[in-house]
Design an enzyme around this catalytic site. Structure first.
Site, PDB file in Angstrom:
ATOM      1  N   LYS A 145       0.828  -1.206   0.000  1.00 13.47           N
ATOM      2  CA  LYS A 145       0.000   0.000   0.000  1.00 13.47           C
ATOM      3  C   LYS A 145       0.864   1.258   0.000  1.00 13.47           C
ATOM      4  O   LYS A 145       0.585   2.218  -0.729  1.00 13.47           O
ATOM      5  CB  LYS A 145      -0.936  -0.010   1.214  1.00 13.47           C
ATOM      6  CG  LYS A 145      -1.996  -1.102   1.159  1.00 13.47           C
ATOM      7  CD  LYS A 145      -2.832  -1.133   2.439  1.00 13.47           C
ATOM      8  CE  LYS A 145      -3.890  -2.212   2.381  1.00 13.47           C
ATOM      9  NZ  LYS A 145      -4.731  -2.258   3.605  1.00 13.47           N
ATOM     10  N   CYS A 201      -0.954   1.205   6.360  1.00 11.94           N
ATOM     11  CA  CYS A 201      -1.110   0.145   7.364  1.00 11.94           C
ATOM     12  C   CYS A 201      -2.098  -0.911   6.899  1.00 11.94           C
ATOM     13  O   CYS A 201      -2.930  -0.672   6.020  1.00 11.94           O
ATOM     14  CB  CYS A 201      -1.609   0.728   8.689  1.00 11.94           C
ATOM     15  SG  CYS A 201      -0.534   1.981   9.417  1.00 11.94           S
ATOM     16  N   ASP A 202      -2.011  -2.064   7.536  1.00 15.00           N
ATOM     17  CA  ASP A 202      -3.009  -3.108   7.341  1.00 15.00           C
ATOM     18  C   ASP A 202      -3.168  -3.857   8.659  1.00 15.00           C
ATOM     19  O   ASP A 202      -2.172  -4.219   9.295  1.00 15.00           O
ATOM     20  CB  ASP A 202      -2.596  -4.082   6.242  1.00 15.00           C
ATOM     21  CG  ASP A 202      -3.727  -5.035   5.896  1.00 15.00           C
ATOM     22  OD1 ASP A 202      -4.593  -4.652   5.082  1.00 15.00           O
ATOM     23  OD2 ASP A 202      -3.771  -6.148   6.457  1.00 15.00           O
ATOM     24  N   SER A 203      -4.417  -4.050   9.061  1.00 20.62           N
ATOM     25  CA  SER A 203      -4.695  -4.696  10.350  1.00 20.62           C
ATOM     26  C   SER A 203      -5.519  -5.965  10.164  1.00 20.62           C
ATOM     27  O   SER A 203      -6.429  -6.015   9.328  1.00 20.62           O
ATOM     28  CB  SER A 203      -5.463  -3.746  11.278  1.00 20.62           C
ATOM     29  OG  SER A 203      -4.713  -2.594  11.572  1.00 20.62           O
ATOM     30  N   GLY A 215       0.368  -4.131  10.304  1.00 20.33           N
ATOM     31  CA  GLY A 215       1.581  -3.880   9.544  1.00 20.33           C
ATOM     32  C   GLY A 215       1.691  -2.399   9.228  1.00 20.33           C
ATOM     33  O   GLY A 215       0.685  -1.740   8.947  1.00 20.33           O
TER      34      GLY A 215
END
Length: 222
Positions: free
Chosen positions: A57, A81-83, A118
């Site tokens: 991303k 970010c990625d959750s 992340g």
């Protein structure tokens, strides 16, 4: 002055930054998450999944900046970010439906899970990448057990469909969280301690970000 670019449309992440004195430029990323996850293979561990997604991303947003917003790309740091929630051996993103959210909540109630976020960071100077990194923060979440009527009311709000794991800490879902172990802002979608560490490694300070992204202490005192 260095601009902070948030590569996410998440209201929670935006609020974390605003509450911390940063008014970022928001450019939502457009990454096919299913393709990225499939490329990792079935044996990928949760920390790698969210880390690779966040890095992808950030890279996509950085490419957009160097192509169409070169003034910003002259001096900025991109954060994406990625959750996902890991619980009972499953890695959960956003529920696709109310029925899926209900099933998730029934499996989460009274248990603990790990919220993985992340963080992908890219520093751009003179329209070139001078630093990139991606790391994962982990927070343990202890779920309460909502009554059947409370769960249905929560599901009807639609909030569970907009967030990883089908819950929030800072919204309606907070009623049903018994506690967390680790950084709370990570559960909302962005770990301030990890972000501070990442931006320091690329030569920036929190004070520099306050100065370049109106919203820091000096701005709030005006």
């Amino acid at each position: 002055m260095t601009r902070l670019v948030l590569g996410s449309a998440s209201p929670g992440r935006l609020k974390v930054l605003r509450d911390a004195g940063i008014e970022p430029l928001v450019i939502a990323s457009h990454v096919d998450e299913d393709v990225v996850i499939a490329a990792l293979g079935p044996d990928a561990v949760p920390s790698d999944v969210v880390c690779v997604l966040a890095a992808a991303k950030a890279a996509q947003v950085a490419t957009t900046l160097t192509g169409t917003q070169r003034i910003v790309a002259a001096d900025c740091v991109v954060v994406a970010c990625d959750s996902m929630l890991y619980i009972e051996g499953r890695l959960l993103g956003k529920p696709a439906s109310i029925d899926e959210a209900r099933e998730q909540w029934r499996s989460m109630a009274g248990r603990a899970g790990q919220l993985y976020t992340g963080h992908g960071v890219i520093r751009l100077q003179d329209n070139k990448t001078v630093y990139r990194s991606a790391e994962t923060a982990i927070t343990t979440v202890y779920f309460g057990t909502p009554s059947a009527s409370d769960l249905e009311a929560y599901l009807a709000s639609g909030e569970s469909l907009r967030v990883a794991g089908g819950f929030t800490l800072d919204g309606l879902g907070g009623w049903f969280i018994d506690g967390v172990q680790g950084n709370p802002s990570n559960v909302i979608g962005l770990s301030l301690p990890l972000l501070r560490s990442l931006v320091q490694r690329c030569g920036l300070s929190v004070a520099a970000l306050w100065a370049g992204n109106a919203g820091g202490p000096a701005h709030k005192q005006q």
